[in-house]
Design an enzyme around this catalytic site. Structure first.
Site, PDB file in Angstrom:
ATOM      1  N   ARG A  71       0.840  -1.186   0.159  1.00 40.17           N
ATOM      2  CA  ARG A  71       0.154  -0.085   0.119  1.00 40.17           C
ATOM      3  C   ARG A  71       0.741   1.247   0.015  1.00 40.17           C
ATOM      4  O   ARG A  71       1.787   1.315   0.637  1.00 40.17           O
ATOM      5  CB  ARG A  71      -0.919   0.034   1.243  1.00 40.17           C
ATOM      6  CG  ARG A  71      -2.176  -0.947   1.160  1.00 40.17           C
ATOM      7  CD  ARG A  71      -2.858  -0.982   2.622  1.00 40.17           C
ATOM      8  NE  ARG A  71      -2.219  -1.433   3.456  1.00 40.17           N
ATOM      9  CZ  ARG A  71      -1.922  -0.522   4.545  1.00 40.17           C
ATOM     10  NH1 ARG A  71      -1.807   0.703   4.432  1.00 40.17           N
ATOM     11  NH2 ARG A  71      -1.029  -1.175   5.477  1.00 40.17           N
ATOM     12  N   TYR A 200      -1.097  -3.646  -7.162  1.00 39.94           N
ATOM     13  CA  TYR A 200      -1.097  -4.384  -5.661  1.00 39.94           C
ATOM     14  C   TYR A 200      -2.304  -4.474  -4.676  1.00 39.94           C
ATOM     15  O   TYR A 200      -3.029  -3.446  -4.854  1.00 39.94           O
ATOM     16  CB  TYR A 200       0.302  -3.353  -4.791  1.00 39.94           C
ATOM     17  CG  TYR A 200       0.048  -4.203  -3.593  1.00 39.94           C
ATOM     18  CD1 TYR A 200       0.604  -5.657  -3.097  1.00 39.94           C
ATOM     19  CD2 TYR A 200      -0.278  -3.421  -2.427  1.00 39.94           C
ATOM     20  CE1 TYR A 200       0.270  -6.006  -1.964  1.00 39.94           C
ATOM     21  CE2 TYR A 200      -0.637  -4.070  -1.087  1.00 39.94           C
ATOM     22  CZ  TYR A 200      -0.224  -5.352  -0.789  1.00 39.94           C
ATOM     23  OH  TYR A 200      -0.341  -5.596   0.351  1.00 39.94           O
ATOM     24  N   LYS A 209      -9.651  -2.855   1.875  1.00 39.01           N
ATOM     25  CA  LYS A 209      -9.090  -1.544   2.810  1.00 39.01           C
ATOM     26  C   LYS A 209     -10.155  -0.407   2.391  1.00 39.01           C
ATOM     27  O   LYS A 209     -10.699   0.626   3.265  1.00 39.01           O
ATOM     28  CB  LYS A 209      -8.022  -1.207   2.747  1.00 39.01           C
ATOM     29  CG  LYS A 209      -6.876  -2.589   3.484  1.00 39.01           C
ATOM     30  CD  LYS A 209      -7.406  -2.650   4.955  1.00 39.01           C
ATOM     31  CE  LYS A 209      -6.815  -3.773   5.375  1.00 39.01           C
ATOM     32  NZ  LYS A 209      -5.691  -4.280   5.528  1.00 39.01           N
ATOM     33  N   HIS A 229     -10.200  -2.540  11.858  1.00 36.94           N
ATOM     34  CA  HIS A 229      -9.184  -3.562  11.404  1.00 36.94           C
ATOM     35  C   HIS A 229      -8.990  -4.540  12.203  1.00 36.94           C
ATOM     36  O   HIS A 229      -7.640  -4.620  12.980  1.00 36.94           O
ATOM     37  CB  HIS A 229      -7.890  -2.583  11.135  1.00 36.94           C
ATOM     38  CG  HIS A 229      -6.861  -3.412  10.218  1.00 36.94           C
ATOM     39  ND1 HIS A 229      -5.556  -2.678  10.386  1.00 36.94           N
ATOM     40  CD2 HIS A 229      -6.793  -4.246   9.425  1.00 36.94           C
ATOM     41  CE1 HIS A 229      -4.872  -3.335   9.612  1.00 36.94           C
ATOM     42  NE2 HIS A 229      -5.487  -4.430   8.952  1.00 36.94           N
ATOM     43  N   SER A 251      -0.932  -3.641  10.352  1.00 39.16           N
ATOM     44  CA  SER A 251      -0.922  -4.210   9.173  1.00 39.16           C
ATOM     45  C   SER A 251       0.710  -5.381   9.493  1.00 39.16           C
ATOM     46  O   SER A 251       1.590  -4.564  10.216  1.00 39.16           O
ATOM     47  CB  SER A 251      -0.366  -3.551   8.018  1.00 39.16           C
ATOM     48  OG  SER A 251      -1.695  -3.066   7.558  1.00 39.16           O
ATOM     49  N   CYS A 253       1.325  -7.534  11.949  1.00 40.90           N
ATOM     50  CA  CYS A 253       1.481  -7.613  13.492  1.00 40.90           C
ATOM     51  C   CYS A 253       0.888  -8.801  13.980  1.00 40.90           C
ATOM     52  O   CYS A 253       0.571  -8.928  15.135  1.00 40.90           O
ATOM     53  CB  CYS A 253       1.175  -6.376  14.019  1.00 40.90           C
ATOM     54  SG  CYS A 253       2.303  -4.898  13.639  1.00 40.90           S
ATOM     55  N   ASP A 280      -8.945  -9.954   9.249  1.00 38.38           N
ATOM     56  CA  ASP A 280      -8.357  -8.654   8.978  1.00 38.38           C
ATOM     57  C   ASP A 280      -9.511  -7.654   9.192  1.00 38.38           C
ATOM     58  O   ASP A 280      -8.937  -6.534   9.724  1.00 38.38           O
ATOM     59  CB  ASP A 280      -7.980  -8.737   7.414  1.00 38.38           C
ATOM     60  CG  ASP A 280      -7.193  -7.580   7.143  1.00 38.38           C
ATOM     61  OD1 ASP A 280      -6.043  -7.172   7.972  1.00 38.38           O
ATOM     62  OD2 ASP A 280      -7.402  -6.666   6.228  1.00 38.38           O
ATOM     63  N   ARG A 374       2.299 -12.232  -0.717  1.00 42.20           N
ATOM     64  CA  ARG A 374       0.849 -12.528   0.007  1.00 42.20           C
ATOM     65  C   ARG A 374       0.224 -13.724  -0.746  1.00 42.20           C
ATOM     66  O   ARG A 374       0.556 -13.978  -1.809  1.00 42.20           O
ATOM     67  CB  ARG A 374      -0.136 -11.328  -0.013  1.00 42.20           C
ATOM     68  CG  ARG A 374       0.420  -9.877   0.689  1.00 42.20           C
ATOM     69  CD  ARG A 374      -0.483  -9.524   1.554  1.00 42.20           C
ATOM     70  NE  ARG A 374       0.065  -8.666   2.373  1.00 42.20           N
ATOM     71  CZ  ARG A 374      -0.406  -8.503   3.677  1.00 42.20           C
ATOM     72  NH1 ARG A 374      -1.376  -9.001   4.129  1.00 42.20           N
ATOM     73  NH2 ARG A 374       0.235  -7.463   4.516  1.00 42.20           N
TER      74      ARG A 374
END
Ligand code: GTP
Ligand code: SPV
Ligand code: MN
Length: 591
Positions: A71, A200, A209, A229, A251, A253, A280, A374
């Protein structure tokens, strides 16, 4: 052929077709037949590569450009009509100006290309909590990812009917993937997202998002619900009772990891189980009984590949064994599969790295996979997917957890004294940055509720909304906790074993919710006594747990200073109760 009679959808699609001028327009109905032909086309053009169909059936590999792997927060905008409504934490531009700047960039951008019209539902189709989106894109990669990540296809229009105007309009073009002209732009008052010059995931899968957090957080503020989130998991005890918990971590974590955790033997033997509802994003709304209910608006996992292995996250790895898209991982040419750092100790010698270059994992000092590579995997592949996953009502939440990567300050776990105090804890969260966004990695930044890059309106108003929700929920509100799995020793090693063993901390949290566990008061909130964390079977001792729970007064005084600076950004939009909580923290530290 158009898949709906809804005039609002049709008019908007016509307008965007007139702007982008694609050679043809294809409506995505979601049928396996249509998807199979798109996969075939993407493989034929080299956009995606087909992997070993015996070992990884239905799996594809994709690489994005080197400058397009995460991002880009510096190019992400919230274009509310008033600058004040975007707030100090978002990039803002006048919507008229932004439309005027982007319109010429979209003009004719799809000449020689196909425009795909993707109807999708965030949340189970038919759920009162679900919402409809339509994404227009010139990328097959986007279509195939949206198929995994959302409920995609004709059925999504069932929730909309013929007259509703309540759908999110997403326009994406990869254009020339030019980083200088990359824009991810949200117009909250228009229910509109425009994304250009990226391919992406986080920038182009507009349901995720862009819609489910940035636009949805704005809708939630206006409609009395929350878009967060957060992962959602259920812990089932040996009696079959399930306690549901959400957790917000920034993100990369540990949300996917925690959401799918495998209980350590001590709990597993007793019959405890963990179920994943989401990894998420959570949409939360008070239910008829006054409790807070959560749905996962997504239908798949867009997970960080590096570090995922059978020990760290067996369930995530299992989820990627079929019908999965891998992005920017290493391509193992020895058996046409995939590899990433941390998958196993046996990197392939004959491989292609994420940059598309030949790569020998045994001798190379370079990474084979990008740190933010990913997998896009269907939720139904997950061995521990909750049976409530498709429940249109959602699941009732007992506890909400905040957390991040803090090498020192934050203890392993503590509980807030009240909802207001919990909002304070969430609003002052800080974490070391990761590879999930471009920019420096490992820098501590404040990331309130893990929403800093995802809140679609003024962060001060967002805090106020949290406080309002607490008032509405009253004594039925979830309890709020903070955790930190990432404290390090003097050599920089993580002290807490983490991963599945995080269950040991969750158990204290569950017991606190059920009134079964004790706590001691500290200047920052309630903590367990070291012996309240079950460490049976671990190779750490009670003294280590004591260290992990230590509240270092000097570090916390520094922390309070940092909070003052951060709060100053919000001026008179900072809710008074949060100011009061900060004063209480300072008073406690000076006692
Ligand atoms: P996003 O998809 O970006 O929102 O990330 P996420 O929050 O779902 O993070 P994820 O679970 O994918 O974890 C990211 C990284 O953190 C991986 O490299 C994990 O191995 C690592 N990680 C996750 N949980 C733990 C933990 O308990 N301890 C330690 N030390 N590392 C962890
Ligand atoms: C995150 O960065 O928090 C993610 C990945 O979950 S992305 O979809 O790229 O935002
Ligand atoms: Mn995320």
């Amino acid at each position: 052929m158009a898949l709906t009679k809804n005039k609002n959808v049709l008019t908007w699609v016509d307008d965007m077709v007139a702007l982008c001028k694609p050679d043809q327009v294809v409506w995505i109905d979601g049928s396996e037949e249509q998807l199979a032909s798109l996969r075939k086309e993407a493989i034929a053009t080299g956009e995606m590569e087909e992997l070993n169909q015996e070992k990884l059936p239905g799996c594809l590999l994709h690489r994005t450009l080197q400058n397009d792997v995460a991002r880009v927060e510096s190019r992400t905008f919230i274009c509310s009509r008033k600058e004040e409504d975007a707030g100090p934490t978002n990039n803002w531009c006048d919507p008229k100006e932004m439309y005027a700047k982007l319109t010429p960039m979209y003009d004719g951008v799809m000449k020689g290309r196909t425009m795909y019209v993707i109807p999708y539902s965030m949340g189970p189709i038919g759920s009162a909590l679900a919402k409809v989106g339509v994404e227009l894109t010139d990328s097959i990669y986007v279509v195939l990812n949206m198929d995994i990540m959302t409920r995609m296809g004709k059925a999504a229009f069932e929730n909309l009917g013929e007259t509703s105007n309540d759908f999110v309009r997403g326009l994406h073009s990869k254009a020339n993937v030019d980083p200088e002209n990359r824009y991810i732009v949200h117009f909250p008052e228009d229910n509109t997202i425009w994304s250009i010059n990226s391919a992406y995931g986080g920038n182009v899968l507009l349901g995720k998002k862009c819609f489910a957090l940035r636009i949805a957080s704005y809708q939630g503020k206006n409609e009395g619900w929350m878009a967060e989130h957060m992962l959602i998991l259920g812990i089932e005890n040996p009696q079959g009772e399930v306690t549901y918990i959400t957790a917000a971590f920034p993100s990369a974590c540990g949300k996917t990891n925690l959401a799918m955790l495998i209980p350590p033997e001590i709990y597993e033997k007793q019959g405890y189980k963990v179920w994943t509802v989401g990894d998420d994003i959570a949409w939360l709304k008070p239910g008829k009984d006054g409790r807070l209910y959560a749905i996962n608006p997504e239908n798949g996992f867009f997970g960080v590949a590096p570090g995922t292995n059978t020990k760290s996250n067996h369930n995530a790895l299992e989820s990627t064994k079929k019908n999965t898209i891998f992005t920017n991982v290493a391509h193992n040419l020895e058996d046409n599969t995939v590899w990433w750092e941390g998958l196993d100790k046996n990197p392939p010698e004959n491989a292609i790295d994420w940059l598309g270059k030949p790569w020998n994992g045994k001798t190379s000092t370079e990474k084979g996979a990008h740190p933010n590579s990913r997998f896009t995997a269907p939720a139904k592949n997950c061995p521990c997917i909750s049976k409530e996953f498709d429940n249109p009502e959602g699941v009732p939440i007992s506890a909400m957890i905040f957390g991040g990567r803090r090498a020192k300050t934050a203890p392993l776990v503590y509980q807030s004294r009240s909802w207001e105090h919990g909002v304070f804890v969430g609003s002052t969260m800080a974490s070391e940055t990761t590879a999930a966004a471009t920019g420096a990695v490992g820098v501590v930044r404040r990331d309130p509720m893990a929403m800093l890059p995802f809140c679609g309106y003024h962060m001060g108003d967002y805090f106020a909304h949290w406080l309002e929700m607490g008032e509405k929920l009253g004594d039925k509100a979830p309890k709020i906790f903070n955790v930190n799995w990432f404290r390090t020793d003097d050599e920089g090693h993580f002290i807490w074993p983490g991963f599945g063993d995080n269950m040991r901390v969750l158990m204290w949290i569950v017991d606190r919710c059920n009134g079964k566990a004790n706590a001691v008061e500290t200047p920052i909130g309630y903590e367990p006594k070291p012996e309240d964390i079950n460490i049976k079977g671990l190779d750490i001792d009670l003294d280590t747990v004591k260290d992990l729970l230590n509240v270092d007064i000097d570090l916390w005084k520094e922390e309070a200073k940092g909070i003052h600076e951060f709060y100053a950004k919000f001026g008179d939009k900072l809710p008074k109760p949060l100011e009061k909580e900060l004063a209480t923290l300072e008073a406690n530290l000076n006692k």
